[in-house]
Design a protein around this motif. Structure first.
Motif, PDB file in Angstrom:
ATOM      1  N   GLY A  60      78.171 100.640  76.429  1.00 16.75           N
ATOM      2  CA  GLY A  60      79.260 101.175  74.323  1.00 16.75           C
ATOM      3  C   GLY A  60      77.874 102.095  73.502  1.00 16.75           C
ATOM      4  O   GLY A  60      78.345 102.376  72.980  1.00 16.75           O
ATOM      5  N   PHE A  61      76.131 101.717  73.329  1.00 16.93           N
ATOM      6  CA  PHE A  61      75.886 102.098  72.189  1.00 16.93           C
ATOM      7  C   PHE A  61      75.848 103.582  72.469  1.00 16.93           C
ATOM      8  O   PHE A  61      75.870 104.465  71.370  1.00 16.93           O
ATOM      9  N   VAL A  62      75.679 103.793  73.796  1.00 18.02           N
ATOM     10  CA  VAL A  62      75.456 105.304  74.331  1.00 18.02           C
ATOM     11  C   VAL A  62      76.676 106.371  73.807  1.00 18.02           C
ATOM     12  O   VAL A  62      76.752 107.034  72.964  1.00 18.02           O
ATOM     13  N   LEU A  63      77.782 105.275  74.082  1.00 21.88           N
ATOM     14  CA  LEU A  63      79.258 106.259  73.873  1.00 21.88           C
ATOM     15  C   LEU A  63      79.331 105.987  72.602  1.00 21.88           C
ATOM     16  O   LEU A  63      80.171 107.569  71.904  1.00 21.88           O
ATOM     17  N   TYR A  64      79.096 105.212  71.228  1.00 18.15           N
ATOM     18  CA  TYR A  64      79.154 104.930  69.986  1.00 18.15           C
ATOM     19  C   TYR A  64      78.253 106.312  69.533  1.00 18.15           C
ATOM     20  O   TYR A  64      78.792 107.170  68.483  1.00 18.15           O
ATOM     21  N   TYR A  65      76.890 106.510  70.075  1.00 17.47           N
ATOM     22  CA  TYR A  65      76.427 107.480  69.694  1.00 17.47           C
ATOM     23  C   TYR A  65      76.381 109.226  70.045  1.00 17.47           C
ATOM     24  O   TYR A  65      76.448 110.047  69.065  1.00 17.47           O
ATOM     25  N   MET A  66      77.583 109.470  71.360  1.00 22.17           N
ATOM     26  CA  MET A  66      78.435 110.384  71.352  1.00 22.17           C
ATOM     27  C   MET A  66      79.347 110.675  70.938  1.00 22.17           C
ATOM     28  O   MET A  66      79.065 112.060  70.373  1.00 22.17           O
ATOM     29  N   SER A  67      79.960 109.764  70.602  1.00 22.50           N
ATOM     30  CA  SER A  67      81.444 110.102  69.336  1.00 22.50           C
ATOM     31  C   SER A  67      81.319 110.095  68.599  1.00 22.50           C
ATOM     32  O   SER A  67      81.918 109.861  67.590  1.00 22.50           O
ATOM     33  N   SER A  68      80.099 109.455  67.504  1.00 27.71           N
ATOM     34  CA  SER A  68      80.413 109.462  66.140  1.00 27.71           C
ATOM     35  C   SER A  68      80.383 110.602  65.727  1.00 27.71           C
ATOM     36  O   SER A  68      79.624 111.755  66.030  1.00 27.71           O
ATOM     37  N   PRO A  69      80.785 110.640  64.082  1.00 28.81           N
ATOM     38  CA  PRO A  69      80.773 111.968  63.562  1.00 28.81           C
ATOM     39  C   PRO A  69      79.827 112.583  63.331  1.00 28.81           C
ATOM     40  O   PRO A  69      79.946 113.827  63.219  1.00 28.81           O
ATOM     41  N   SER A  70      78.296 111.747  63.263  1.00 26.39           N
ATOM     42  CA  SER A  70      77.367 112.752  62.679  1.00 26.39           C
ATOM     43  C   SER A  70      77.184 113.505  63.904  1.00 26.39           C
ATOM     44  O   SER A  70      75.935 114.592  63.502  1.00 26.39           O
TER      45      SER A  70
END
Length: 210
Positions: A189-199
């Protein structure tokens, strides 16, 4: 009320039984009668282990129990069915009719009386909630009480610990597997959040333009 000394009971026990050592002497009450509960070791000493390991010898037999009337010093036999019912009724605030009585010499790991002293009497009352009182025959004492509410709790506890055999093993393989799976799910979940973040997306676009 006068009681004989526990030493009197121990002396009689040494004459009639093969005793290696006494573990404990307790004064209990059985149906209103003061009773000495003597726990002792009886059996051959493990001298081979003593010589091999250099430790004090250990007893190979289990702890045995002898009951004795504290007023007379006379030995008392393990509880009969009638005496077990008397002891069981004393655990109930308002005992109802006894539905059935069973004598247990062994139980499975799934039994509601698991990991308790055997043999034991299981005294089941018709009410409330088909309550069963377990009384140790040799110890002469109440051990456990089980009813429908407890059985529901035990079932839910089994689901919680995922130990479908003994209920209380928190280190079983199934629980460990689900714990690892849960940890991997959180990390993904952390990896997916990082990959999908706008920044992160903006950084990727800048890299692609360069």
């Amino acid at each position: 009320m006068q009681m004989v000394s526990p030493q009197v009971v121990l002396e009689q026990l040494k004459v009639n039984k093969a005793i290696d050592s006494v573990q404990s002497v307790q004064l209990i009450e059985i149906a209103g009668v003061p009773t000495y509960q003597v726990r002792y070791f009886s059996g051959a000493m493990d001298h081979a282990q003593h010589e091999a390991e250099g430790h004090m010898p250990s007893h190979t037999s289990n702890v045995k129990v002898q009951l004795a009337n504290a007023e007379t010093g006379a030995f008392v036999s393990p509880l009969s069915e009638d005496m077990a019912v008397v002891v069981a009724k004393r655990q109930m605030a308002d005992p109802i009719k006894v539905d059935k009585v069973e004598y247990l010499t062994e139980v499975s790991s799934h039994h509601e009386y698991r990991e308790k002293p055997l043999p034991a009497w299981a005294v089941t009352f018709s009410k409330p909630d088909k309550c069963t009182v377990y009384v140790s025959a040799e110890l002469g004492t109440f051990q456990a009480i089980r009813h429908d509410q407890w059985r529901v709790f035990d079932f839910l506890w089994m689901l919680h610990t995922m130990d479908y055999a003994g209920r209380d093993n928190f280190g079983n393989v199934l629980l460990k597997a689900f714990s690892i799976f849960g940890l991997l799910t959180i990390l993904s979940g952390f990896v997916l959040y990082y990959m999908s973040s706008p920044s992160v997306r903006k950084v990727k676009k800048r890299v692609q333009k360069v």
